[in-house]
Design a protein around this motif. Structure first.
Motif, PDB file in Angstrom:
ATOM      1  N   PHE A 188       0.746  -1.961  -0.033  1.00 40.84           N
ATOM      2  CA  PHE A 188       0.111   0.058  -0.149  1.00 40.84           C
ATOM      3  C   PHE A 188       1.358   1.559  -0.176  1.00 40.84           C
ATOM      4  CE2 PHE A 188      -2.640  -3.519   2.536  1.00 40.84           C
ATOM      5  CZ  PHE A 188      -3.828  -3.120   1.783  1.00 40.84           C
ATOM      6  N   GLY A 189       2.564   1.568   0.795  1.00 40.97           N
ATOM      7  CA  GLY A 189       2.777   2.202   0.485  1.00 40.97           C
ATOM      8  C   GLY A 189       2.943   2.885   2.217  1.00 40.97           C
ATOM      9  N   GLY A 190       4.348   3.682   1.886  1.00 36.57           N
ATOM     10  CA  GLY A 190       4.692   3.690   3.250  1.00 36.57           C
ATOM     11  C   GLY A 190       3.888   4.770   4.105  1.00 36.57           C
ATOM     12  N   ARG A 191       3.754   5.809   3.397  1.00 40.61           N
ATOM     13  CA  ARG A 191       3.151   6.986   3.475  1.00 40.61           C
ATOM     14  C   ARG A 191       1.757   6.655   4.555  1.00 40.61           C
ATOM     15  NH1 ARG A 191       0.135  11.554   0.883  1.00 40.61           N
ATOM     16  NH2 ARG A 191       0.186  13.507   2.054  1.00 40.61           N
ATOM     17  N   ILE A 192       0.432   5.662   4.045  1.00 36.57           N
ATOM     18  CA  ILE A 192      -0.712   5.372   4.713  1.00 36.57           C
ATOM     19  C   ILE A 192      -0.299   5.151   6.120  1.00 36.57           C
ATOM     20  CG2 ILE A 192      -1.570   3.973   2.924  1.00 36.57           C
ATOM     21  CD1 ILE A 192      -3.530   6.871   4.924  1.00 36.57           C
ATOM     22  N   VAL A 193       0.393   3.956   5.339  1.00 42.23           N
ATOM     23  CA  VAL A 193       0.558   2.071   6.429  1.00 42.23           C
ATOM     24  C   VAL A 193       1.331   3.517   7.857  1.00 42.23           C
ATOM     25  CG1 VAL A 193       1.653   0.899   7.264  1.00 42.23           C
ATOM     26  CG2 VAL A 193       1.185   1.262   5.272  1.00 42.23           C
ATOM     27  N   LEU A 194       2.161   4.421   7.712  1.00 44.00           N
ATOM     28  CA  LEU A 194       2.728   5.350   9.184  1.00 44.00           C
ATOM     29  C   LEU A 194       1.896   6.120   9.459  1.00 44.00           C
ATOM     30  CD1 LEU A 194       5.578   4.983  10.998  1.00 44.00           C
ATOM     31  CD2 LEU A 194       6.418   6.960   9.095  1.00 44.00           C
ATOM     32  N   PHE A 195       0.963   7.354   8.720  1.00 41.77           N
ATOM     33  CA  PHE A 195       0.261   7.408   9.076  1.00 41.77           C
ATOM     34  C   PHE A 195      -0.636   6.911  10.065  1.00 41.77           C
ATOM     35  CE2 PHE A 195      -3.386  10.518   8.922  1.00 41.77           C
ATOM     36  CZ  PHE A 195      -3.269  11.558   9.272  1.00 41.77           C
ATOM     37  N   VAL A 196      -1.417   5.805   9.575  1.00 39.29           N
ATOM     38  CA  VAL A 196      -2.421   5.024  10.291  1.00 39.29           C
ATOM     39  C   VAL A 196      -2.085   4.411  11.279  1.00 39.29           C
ATOM     40  CG1 VAL A 196      -3.994   3.147  10.244  1.00 39.29           C
ATOM     41  CG2 VAL A 196      -3.696   5.411   8.461  1.00 39.29           C
ATOM     42  N   LEU A 197      -0.510   4.177  11.530  1.00 35.83           N
ATOM     43  CA  LEU A 197       0.426   4.051  12.865  1.00 35.83           C
ATOM     44  C   LEU A 197       0.758   4.773  13.896  1.00 35.83           C
ATOM     45  CD1 LEU A 197       1.499   1.021  13.680  1.00 35.83           C
ATOM     46  CD2 LEU A 197       3.456   1.779  12.961  1.00 35.83           C
ATOM     47  N   MET A 198       0.280   5.909  13.390  1.00 35.99           N
ATOM     48  CA  MET A 198       0.825   6.883  14.334  1.00 35.99           C
ATOM     49  C   MET A 198      -0.170   7.378  15.229  1.00 35.99           C
ATOM     50  SD  MET A 198       4.264   9.157  13.331  1.00 35.99           S
ATOM     51  CE  MET A 198       3.393   8.836  11.872  1.00 35.99           C
ATOM     52  N   LEU A 199      -1.392   7.321  13.823  1.00 38.07           N
ATOM     53  CA  LEU A 199      -2.790   8.359  14.706  1.00 38.07           C
ATOM     54  C   LEU A 199      -3.179   6.415  15.981  1.00 38.07           C
ATOM     55  CD1 LEU A 199      -4.925   9.278  11.565  1.00 38.07           C
ATOM     56  CD2 LEU A 199      -3.373  10.736  13.393  1.00 38.07           C
ATOM     57  N   SER A 200      -3.092   5.700  15.914  1.00 32.81           N
ATOM     58  CA  SER A 200      -3.643   4.378  16.220  1.00 32.81           C
ATOM     59  C   SER A 200      -2.851   4.331  17.840  1.00 32.81           C
ATOM     60  CB  SER A 200      -3.579   3.235  15.906  1.00 32.81           C
ATOM     61  OG  SER A 200      -2.546   3.124  15.943  1.00 32.81           O
ATOM     62  N   THR A 201      -1.720   5.001  18.211  1.00 33.20           N
ATOM     63  CA  THR A 201      -1.506   5.345  19.167  1.00 33.20           C
ATOM     64  C   THR A 201      -1.313   6.550  20.383  1.00 33.20           C
ATOM     65  OG1 THR A 201       0.836   6.243  19.506  1.00 33.20           O
ATOM     66  CG2 THR A 201       0.473   4.016  18.658  1.00 33.20           C
ATOM     67  N   VAL A 202      -2.309   7.071  19.551  1.00 33.04           N
ATOM     68  CA  VAL A 202      -2.323   8.347  20.423  1.00 33.04           C
ATOM     69  C   VAL A 202      -3.343   7.720  21.771  1.00 33.04           C
ATOM     70  CG1 VAL A 202      -3.738  10.916  20.094  1.00 33.04           C
ATOM     71  CG2 VAL A 202      -2.193   9.389  18.778  1.00 33.04           C
ATOM     72  N   LEU A 203      -4.642   7.282  21.788  1.00 31.39           N
ATOM     73  CA  LEU A 203      -5.675   7.543  22.807  1.00 31.39           C
ATOM     74  C   LEU A 203      -4.576   6.105  23.714  1.00 31.39           C
ATOM     75  CD1 LEU A 203      -8.009   7.999  23.878  1.00 31.39           C
ATOM     76  CD2 LEU A 203      -8.871   6.194  22.833  1.00 31.39           C
ATOM     77  N   PRO A 204      -3.788   5.618  23.019  1.00 31.64           N
ATOM     78  CA  PRO A 204      -3.902   4.676  24.618  1.00 31.64           C
ATOM     79  C   PRO A 204      -1.969   5.003  25.224  1.00 31.64           C
ATOM     80  CG  PRO A 204      -3.372   2.827  22.328  1.00 31.64           C
ATOM     81  CD  PRO A 204      -4.051   4.044  22.135  1.00 31.64           C
ATOM     82  N   ILE A 205      -1.211   5.482  24.658  1.00 36.27           N
ATOM     83  CA  ILE A 205      -0.518   7.044  25.251  1.00 36.27           C
ATOM     84  C   ILE A 205      -0.774   7.479  26.432  1.00 36.27           C
ATOM     85  CG2 ILE A 205       1.467   8.275  24.818  1.00 36.27           C
ATOM     86  CD1 ILE A 205       1.603   7.595  22.277  1.00 36.27           C
ATOM     87  N   TRP A 206      -2.347   8.252  25.696  1.00 38.66           N
ATOM     88  CA  TRP A 206      -3.044   8.921  26.194  1.00 38.66           C
ATOM     89  C   TRP A 206      -3.703   8.427  28.134  1.00 38.66           C
ATOM     90  CZ3 TRP A 206      -4.014  14.465  26.382  1.00 38.66           C
ATOM     91  CH2 TRP A 206      -4.883  15.045  27.380  1.00 38.66           C
ATOM     92  N   LEU A 207      -4.167   6.734  28.151  1.00 39.64           N
ATOM     93  CA  LEU A 207      -4.370   6.804  29.054  1.00 39.64           C
ATOM     94  C   LEU A 207      -3.801   6.132  29.972  1.00 39.64           C
ATOM     95  CD1 LEU A 207      -7.620   4.559  27.229  1.00 39.64           C
ATOM     96  CD2 LEU A 207      -7.667   6.811  28.662  1.00 39.64           C
ATOM     97  N   ILE A 208      -2.577   5.927  29.574  1.00 40.90           N
ATOM     98  CA  ILE A 208      -0.989   5.504  30.722  1.00 40.90           C
ATOM     99  C   ILE A 208      -1.426   6.508  31.825  1.00 40.90           C
ATOM    100  CG2 ILE A 208       1.496   5.064  30.904  1.00 40.90           C
ATOM    101  CD1 ILE A 208       1.314   4.087  28.346  1.00 40.90           C
ATOM    102  N   GLY A 209      -1.081   7.387  31.947  1.00 42.85           N
ATOM    103  CA  GLY A 209      -1.647   8.303  32.884  1.00 42.85           C
ATOM    104  C   GLY A 209      -2.721   8.051  33.883  1.00 42.85           C
ATOM    105  N   ALA A 210      -3.529   7.643  33.297  1.00 40.13           N
ATOM    106  CA  ALA A 210      -5.095   7.252  34.164  1.00 40.13           C
ATOM    107  C   ALA A 210      -4.702   6.078  34.764  1.00 40.13           C
ATOM    108  CB  ALA A 210      -6.440   7.457  33.729  1.00 40.13           C
ATOM    109  N   ALA A 211      -3.539   4.718  34.440  1.00 45.00           N
ATOM    110  CA  ALA A 211      -3.782   3.596  34.877  1.00 45.00           C
ATOM    111  C   ALA A 211      -3.168   3.684  36.253  1.00 45.00           C
ATOM    112  CB  ALA A 211      -2.694   3.449  33.998  1.00 45.00           C
ATOM    113  N   THR A 212      -3.617   2.111  37.055  1.00 49.55           N
ATOM    114  CA  THR A 212      -3.400   1.906  38.690  1.00 49.55           C
ATOM    115  C   THR A 212      -3.289   1.067  39.038  1.00 49.55           C
ATOM    116  OG1 THR A 212      -5.793   1.674  38.927  1.00 49.55           O
ATOM    117  CG2 THR A 212      -5.548   4.044  39.021  1.00 49.55           C
TER     118      THR A 212
END
Length: 418
Positions: free
Chosen positions: A69-93
């Motif tokens: 599919f090409g590296g541009r679209i794959v890398l862009f979607v990959l980075m977006l998919s990590t944003v929410l999990p990174i944010w939620l780490i701050g609320a983990a207990t």
């Protein structure tokens, strides 16, 4: 075309740097979490290594999707998919919260098997080693985490760090999208099946490169995750100083990958990788020696001797290892770009998987060895053993090739020469 080459290389390298910084976040973030949850060494090793697991496992499909599919679209979607999990780490207990979120954050580590073939296809074969080396310098994201994360944690608390990283990842994804390009001639024909792409696993060279990369990259990732805590435990430094000294390993281990690419273009992947292994062998031998006190019986009575490596010589040896692994990571991928230019995405995914699994397994083994033996330098004893195996395997793998005379060495009959 040259302008697009530069833009693709610069935006991809920046994106990979941020992805790697996020991938290594538990190297620093894990220390206050360890204290908060009362974790032992093995549990800390698992926590630090969990993102590395998913970052490794997704490398093969990501490499294949990049070819397709090409590296541009794959890398862009990959980075977006990590944003929410990174944010939620701050609320983990709970401990399991961090492990589960770490698995999703680990997707950022798969960016390497996307960016490598994406960048490589924009450059001519004689310049690919340098281009991939510059892109691979994004490994310095590990050092970026060691510079930035301790200051953020000290000023605002550890819960604030994931929020900063989530915003940084979102901004990076947008920057990459606007400054990168797509070339349809770089993708593999859509009728090429997954099975056809994976036929390269039958090639023994792929497994050989997997083994090399599990040492130079897997060892680098494992030490990048482990060294901040090692300085705190072994030498009693605070987290800021420990992270700064650990960056003396992480920074050259990332930035100098570009130099490794240039050296590999100039002198060849085999020769460069061979010398890298020997440098690591010597350094790990010295780093393996534990802090030792002994009583020697002399003619004048008992004499107490203290033998060990002080923090500054230890840091120097780590710097040497960082330089060697940086060059070695580039030389291994020079092998791949030379031998598998038609399906570099799939092969780099498999080799990256092997290296990433090394980076996942080693920190857990480091922790287990410390819990079992009580000797912190046992981590380097383990690495010393892996390099010994690598040198033996490399020697016998290339022995037939070394025995083959070069064309210029073959004697020419006088009659034909005339």
């Amino acid at each position: 075309m040259k302008g697009r080459q530069v833009s693709v290389l610069a935006s991809s390298t920046f994106a990979f740097t941020i992805c790697f910084a996020v991938w290594m976040m538990f190297a620093v973030l894990g220390i206050p979490i360890k204290t908060k949850l009362g974790l032992n060494e093995t549990q800390f090793g698992l926590l630090a290594a969990t993102p590395v697991l998913t970052g490794s496992l997704v490398r093969v499909p990501l490499g294949i999707w990049t070819d397709k599919f090409g590296g541009r679209i794959v890398l862009f979607v990959l980075m977006l998919s990590t944003v929410l999990p990174i944010w939620l780490i701050g609320a983990a207990t709970e401990y399991w919260h961090f492990l589960v979120l770490g698995l999703f954050v680990g997707l950022a580590g798969g960016s390497f098997s996307v960016g490598t073939p994406y960048v490589a296809r924009w450059f001519q074969p004689e310049r690919r080693g340098l281009a991939m080396g510059i892109f691979g310098a994004g490994n310095s994201g590990s050092a970026l985490t060691k510079f930035v994360a301790p200051a953020i944690i000290a000023a605002f608390g550890w819960e604030f760090l994931p929020k900063v990283y989530a915003i940084a990842m979102l901004a990076t994804a947008l920057i990459f999208w606007f400054f990168s390009y797509t070339d349809k001639s770089h993708v593999v024909a859509s009728n090429v099946s997954f099975v056809e792409q994976m036929k390269m696993l039958k090639d023994p060279r792929v497994w050989r490169y997997c083994q090399y990369y599990s040492v130079v990259f897997g060892g680098y990732v494992a030490l990048a995750l482990w060294m901040t805590k090692y300085y705190v435990s072994e030498y009693g430094f605070d987290m800021k100083l420990a992270a700064l000294l650990a960056a003396c390993f992480s920074l050259p281990g990332g930035v100098l990958r570009a130099l490794g690419g240039w050296i590999s273009d100039k002198y060849g992947a085999y020769k460069v990788t061979w010398y890298v292994m020997w440098v690591c062998w010597v350094a790990f031998f010295l780093l393996s020696y534990p802090q030792t006190s002994m009583v020697v019986k002399t003619v004048n009575g008992d004499m107490t001797m203290n033998i060990g490596i002080n923090a500054w010589f230890f840091t120097f040896l780590l710097f040497v290892v960082g330089v060697a692994t940086a060059i070695g990571k580039a030389s291994v991928f020079k092998f791949i770009s030379d031998d598998f230019s038609h399906n570099i995405g799939a092969v780099s995914g498999v080799v990256g998987l092997a290296g990433g699994l090394g980076g996942f397994i080693l920190p857990i083994m480091f922790g287990a060895l410390v819990d079992l033996t009580g000797i912190r330098s046992s981590a380097f004893m383990l690495l010393y053993g892996t390099v010994c195996v690598s040198l033996v395997w490399m020697h016998f793998s290339f022995k037939p090739e070394r025995g083959t005379p070069e064309v210029s060495d073959v004697p020419v009959p006088l009659a034909k020469a005339a």
